[in-house]
Design a protein around this motif. Structure first.
Motif, PDB file in Angstrom:
ATOM      1  N   ALA A  82      30.543  75.503  -8.337  1.00 11.47           N
ATOM      2  CA  ALA A  82      31.923  75.107  -8.647  1.00 11.47           C
ATOM      3  C   ALA A  82      32.919  75.701  -7.663  1.00 11.47           C
ATOM      4  CB  ALA A  82      32.282  75.534 -10.066  1.00 11.47           C
ATOM      5  N   LYS A  83      33.825  74.857  -7.216  1.00  6.67           N
ATOM      6  CA  LYS A  83      34.970  75.304  -6.430  1.00  6.67           C
ATOM      7  C   LYS A  83      36.236  75.257  -7.294  1.00  6.67           C
ATOM      8  CE  LYS A  83      35.010  74.000  -2.021  1.00  6.67           C
ATOM      9  NZ  LYS A  83      35.000  73.080  -0.868  1.00  6.67           N
ATOM     10  N   ARG A  84      36.239  74.318  -8.249  1.00 11.53           N
ATOM     11  CA  ARG A  84      37.342  74.177  -9.203  1.00 11.53           C
ATOM     12  C   ARG A  84      36.776  73.746 -10.552  1.00 11.53           C
ATOM     13  NH1 ARG A  84      39.241  72.788  -4.734  1.00 11.53           N
ATOM     14  NH2 ARG A  84      39.579  70.621  -4.321  1.00 11.53           N
ATOM     15  N   ILE A  85      37.354  74.287 -11.624  1.00  9.65           N
ATOM     16  CA  ILE A  85      36.990  73.871 -12.983  1.00  9.65           C
ATOM     17  C   ILE A  85      38.286  73.693 -13.760  1.00  9.65           C
ATOM     18  CG2 ILE A  85      35.811  74.476 -15.135  1.00  9.65           C
ATOM     19  CD1 ILE A  85      33.972  76.315 -13.502  1.00  9.65           C
ATOM     20  N   GLY A  86      38.371  72.609 -14.488  1.00  3.23           N
ATOM     21  CA  GLY A  86      39.536  72.363 -15.323  1.00  3.23           C
ATOM     22  C   GLY A  86      39.124  71.718 -16.630  1.00  3.23           C
ATOM     23  N   VAL A  87      39.995  71.792 -17.616  1.00  3.39           N
ATOM     24  CA  VAL A  87      39.748  71.129 -18.894  1.00  3.39           C
ATOM     25  C   VAL A  87      40.164  69.679 -18.727  1.00  3.39           C
ATOM     26  CG1 VAL A  87      40.376  71.054 -21.336  1.00  3.39           C
ATOM     27  CG2 VAL A  87      40.153  73.260 -20.175  1.00  3.39           C
ATOM     28  N   SER A  88      39.311  68.777 -19.209  1.00  2.00           N
ATOM     29  CA  SER A  88      39.558  67.343 -19.056  1.00  2.00           C
ATOM     30  C   SER A  88      39.692  66.693 -20.421  1.00  2.00           C
ATOM     31  CB  SER A  88      38.390  66.692 -18.307  1.00  2.00           C
ATOM     32  OG  SER A  88      38.594  65.302 -18.206  1.00  2.00           O
ATOM     33  N   SER A  89      40.438  65.608 -20.465  1.00  2.00           N
ATOM     34  CA  SER A  89      40.540  64.837 -21.708  1.00  2.00           C
ATOM     35  C   SER A  89      39.592  63.659 -21.677  1.00  2.00           C
ATOM     36  CB  SER A  89      41.987  64.334 -21.894  1.00  2.00           C
ATOM     37  OG  SER A  89      42.362  63.553 -20.776  1.00  2.00           O
TER      38      SER A  89
END
Length: 99
Positions: free
Chosen positions: A90-97
């Motif tokens: 992972a380079k970026r992780i975000g919460v998704s809908s």
């Protein structure tokens, strides 16, 4: 170019660990499930993807809640040297809908 973006449910999160060089490492597993069209036919695609987060990203996600829908951006690499198993680094992780 080795760039991967995957969205899925967080189904596993290990305890935070550190490399011998004192870099934080967090192992996650994401369950991806979707219907895709292939050659004009709808196909259900479902798989688990191992994810590794390192450094500040690992520290930021060490308390992630199982069941969250995550969007992970990164690159694929062998789990270990000479291993045939791939892991999403992972380079970026975000919460998704979105699932």
């Amino acid at each position: 170019m080795n760039q991967v973006t995957i969205t899925g449910e967080l189904i596993e999160r290990s305890a935070l660990r550190y490399t011998p060089a004192a870099v934080a490492v967090l192992d996650l597993k994401v369950l991806h499930s979707e219907s895709v069209d292939q050659a004009g036919v709808s196909r259900m695609v479902k798989f688990e993807m191992p994810v590794v987060a390192m450094g500040d990203l690992a520290l930021m996600w060490q308390s992630a809640v199982l069941g969250q829908i995550l969007k992970v951006e990164g690159f694929l690499a062998a789990a270990r040297q000479n291993s045939p198993r791939l892991v999403l680094h992972a380079k970026r992780i975000g919460v998704s809908s979105n699932v």
